[in-house]
Design a protein around this motif. Structure first.
Motif, PDB file in Angstrom:
ATOM      1  N   TYR A  23       0.845  -1.186   0.000  1.00  0.00           N
ATOM      2  CA  TYR A  23       0.000   0.000   0.000  1.00  0.00           C
ATOM      3  C   TYR A  23       0.881   1.236   0.000  1.00  0.00           C
ATOM      4  O   TYR A  23       2.035   1.182   0.415  1.00  0.00           O
ATOM      5  N   ILE A  26       0.746   6.271   4.198  1.00  0.00           N
ATOM      6  CA  ILE A  26      -0.505   6.780   4.760  1.00  0.00           C
ATOM      7  C   ILE A  26      -0.188   7.999   5.629  1.00  0.00           C
ATOM      8  O   ILE A  26       0.784   7.993   6.383  1.00  0.00           O
ATOM      9  N   LEU A  28      -1.170  10.111   8.504  1.00  0.00           N
ATOM     10  CA  LEU A  28      -2.011  10.236   9.690  1.00  0.00           C
ATOM     11  C   LEU A  28      -1.698  11.556  10.384  1.00  0.00           C
ATOM     12  O   LEU A  28      -0.690  12.196  10.084  1.00  0.00           O
ATOM     13  N   TRP A  47      -0.866   1.090  18.379  1.00  0.00           N
ATOM     14  CA  TRP A  47      -2.312   0.893  18.192  1.00  0.00           C
ATOM     15  C   TRP A  47      -2.624   0.436  16.769  1.00  0.00           C
ATOM     16  O   TRP A  47      -3.505  -0.400  16.554  1.00  0.00           O
ATOM     17  N   LEU A  48      -1.854   0.957  15.799  1.00  0.00           N
ATOM     18  CA  LEU A  48      -2.084   0.557  14.414  1.00  0.00           C
ATOM     19  C   LEU A  48      -1.609  -0.872  14.192  1.00  0.00           C
ATOM     20  O   LEU A  48      -2.271  -1.668  13.505  1.00  0.00           O
ATOM     21  N   MET A  51      -4.224  -3.134  15.489  1.00  0.00           N
ATOM     22  CA  MET A  51      -5.399  -3.160  14.611  1.00  0.00           C
ATOM     23  C   MET A  51      -5.128  -4.039  13.389  1.00  0.00           C
ATOM     24  O   MET A  51      -5.953  -4.875  13.015  1.00  0.00           O
ATOM     25  N   LYS A  57      -3.400  -8.701   9.008  1.00  0.00           N
ATOM     26  CA  LYS A  57      -2.730  -8.073   7.882  1.00  0.00           C
ATOM     27  C   LYS A  57      -1.246  -7.855   8.129  1.00  0.00           C
ATOM     28  O   LYS A  57      -0.565  -7.231   7.334  1.00  0.00           O
TER      29      LYS A  57
ATOM     30  N   ASP B  70     -12.358   0.168   2.334  1.00  0.00           N
ATOM     31  CA  ASP B  70     -10.971   0.604   2.183  1.00  0.00           C
ATOM     32  C   ASP B  70     -10.245   0.535   3.524  1.00  0.00           C
ATOM     33  O   ASP B  70     -10.743   1.018   4.536  1.00  0.00           O
ATOM     34  N   LEU B  71      -9.064  -0.088   3.524  1.00  0.00           N
ATOM     35  CA  LEU B  71      -8.302  -0.230   4.765  1.00  0.00           C
ATOM     36  C   LEU B  71      -7.925   1.130   5.323  1.00  0.00           C
ATOM     37  O   LEU B  71      -7.952   1.365   6.532  1.00  0.00           O
ATOM     38  N   ARG B  72      -7.572   2.054   4.409  1.00  0.00           N
ATOM     39  CA  ARG B  72      -7.180   3.384   4.855  1.00  0.00           C
ATOM     40  C   ARG B  72      -8.293   4.051   5.660  1.00  0.00           C
ATOM     41  O   ARG B  72      -8.041   4.698   6.670  1.00  0.00           O
ATOM     42  N   ILE B  75      -8.321   2.815   9.152  1.00  0.00           N
ATOM     43  CA  ILE B  75      -7.172   3.301   9.931  1.00  0.00           C
ATOM     44  C   ILE B  75      -7.405   4.753  10.348  1.00  0.00           C
ATOM     45  O   ILE B  75      -7.228   5.118  11.514  1.00  0.00           O
TER      46      ILE B  75
END
Lengths: 198, 219
Positions: A23, A26, A28, A47-48, A51, A57, B70-72, B75
């Motif tokens: 991916y 990201i 954040l 925490w991520l 999750m 995953k 969507d995974l995003r 998150i």
């Protein structure tokens, strides 16, 4: 503070994971993470990591200190020293609890590691109790607590600060009595909103 | 697609400074932690709260544009929930303190407002005023009006509950501070230094100002 709040703060620590998907980066609020490349280790907040682990995953890369030899040394050091030794991690208990709870299959010797971390915790807690006792007996209103982690400090919170508050109140009362020299003055023991929000 | 403006313009009366969302979050979190652990109410950080709320709204709009699976999206939602928790808990802690110590807080706040160094936001101030007013009305209708005439006076200052500034707190020094004077009842004051990164337990009063200017952090 409640233990879950301490855990919440500890969850901001960065840990390493190996994702099984690919991916882009990201973005954040707490920072940018990625890009995610399947099979390559990368850093994310705890925490991520938890999750993603729950969604199956990723695999979690155990932190360097989560190793039998390292922990054995820490335990010996902790036993030997009169003072608290520096822990490898400011939130070792939170990290251990979460990682060993959700991803014990990713950590080699998970069961032994759990036991040894618990041992270290117990040694430190008994030290903490001894030093709290000494502090109270010396009647002091001040103590230094280097190297104690937040969870450990938090466990002393319901007791130590309020005990010190009461000690101070008693000392203040005694002081007043001495200065006034008035023995007839029977003052009731008033309780002024001590140590809220702990 | 970027879901977030990493740089937020924080307009502060005269000077406009650029800070990142990450810094805002860190500041909020330490403000929350301090507020949870300090016995008295601390100066508000409404600038940070407002700024973060704007950011959350902006992101929520963008997340809604993403497909649900969507995974995003999940998150980002998780992160937003975490931040909302901090903000809610922070504001609630302040409200609890305002209700508990409403009378001294209002008195002190009126003095602070003259110098422009107010601790409460305008809404919090209004809330505190109304709270005291309602309490007074309540006590008057339920009890005082049934009392003999000479006992009907509502004595505000006797009702006041004060935060215990002598209570003991745990703290960590963000930077080295020297010469903290710990008062001793026997008259032998002790002076201590807080080295950067060291942790201590001591009375709140001598270090109250250090929390307000960010030199120490309550833990």
């Amino acid at each position: 503070m409640d233990p879950y709040e301490v855990e919440f703060i500890g969850e901001n620590r960065i840990v390493s994971i190996i994702p099984n998907f690919t991916y882009d980066k990201i973005y954040l609020i707490c920072g940018e993470f990625g890009p995610f490349r399947a099979g390559l280790p990368m850093n994310v907040p705890l925490w991520l990591a938890m999750m993603l682990k729950q969604k199956q995953k990723c695999r979690i890369v155990p932190p360097d200190w989560m190793d039998l030899d390292v922990l054995e040394n820490i335990k010996e050091e902790e036993k030997r020293s009169r003072f608290f030794t520096k822990m490898p991690n400011e939130h070792y208990m939170v990290e251990a609890k979460l990682i060993l709870g959700a991803a014990s299959e990713d950590v080699p010797n998970a069961a032994e590691i759990k036991t040894i971390i618990k041992d270290i915790w117990d040694i430190r807690m008994s030290k903490l109790r001894t030093s709290m006792d000494a502090l109270m007996k010396s009647g002091g209103g001040y103590g230094r607590l280097d190297h104690l982690t937040m969870m450990e400090i938090n466990s002393a919170k319901p007791l130590l600060p309020s005990a010190m508050d009461y000690l101070l109140q008693i000392q203040m009362k005694a002081q007043k009595k001495v200065t006034q020299q008035s023995l007839l003055n029977t003052s009731t023991f008033s309780q002024s909103g001590s140590s809220q929000n702990t | 697609m970027d879901l977030i403006d990493t740089n937020i313009a924080l307009s502060d009366e005269d000077d406009e400074e650029e800070i990142t969302a990450e810094v805002v979050l860190k500041t909020l979190q330490s403000a929350w932690q301090n507020e949870r652990l300090a016995p008295e109410i601390l100066p508000h950080r409404n600038d940070m709260v407002e700024c973060m709320l704007g950011q959350i709204q902006h992101m929520e709009r963008n997340i809604n544009k993403l497909p649900k699976i969507d995974l995003r999206a999940s998150i980002h939602k998780m992160e937003l929930s975490r931040i909302k928790f901090i903000i809610c808990n922070y504001l609630k802690t302040r409200i609890n303190k305002i209700e508990k110590y409403c009378i001294p807080i209002l008195n002190e706040e009126r003095q602070r407002m003259e110098t422009g160094s107010n601790y409460l936001t305008p809404t919090e101030f209004k809330y505190a005023q109304e709270f005291v007013m309602n309490m007074e009305n309540h006590v008057k209708t339920v009890v005082l009006s049934k009392m003999p005439g000479n006992m009907q006076l509502f004595e505000m200052n006797k009702m006041a509950e004060h935060p215990n500034l002598h209570s003991h707190v745990f703290l960590k020094a963000n930077e080295t501070v020297t010469g903290i004077v710990l008062e001793d009842l026997a008259g032998e004051d002790e002076e201590i230094d807080l080295e950067e990164g060291s942790q201590h337990i001591l009375q709140y009063k001598p270090i109250a100002d250090l929390i307000k200017n960010g030199k120490v952090q309550l833990i």
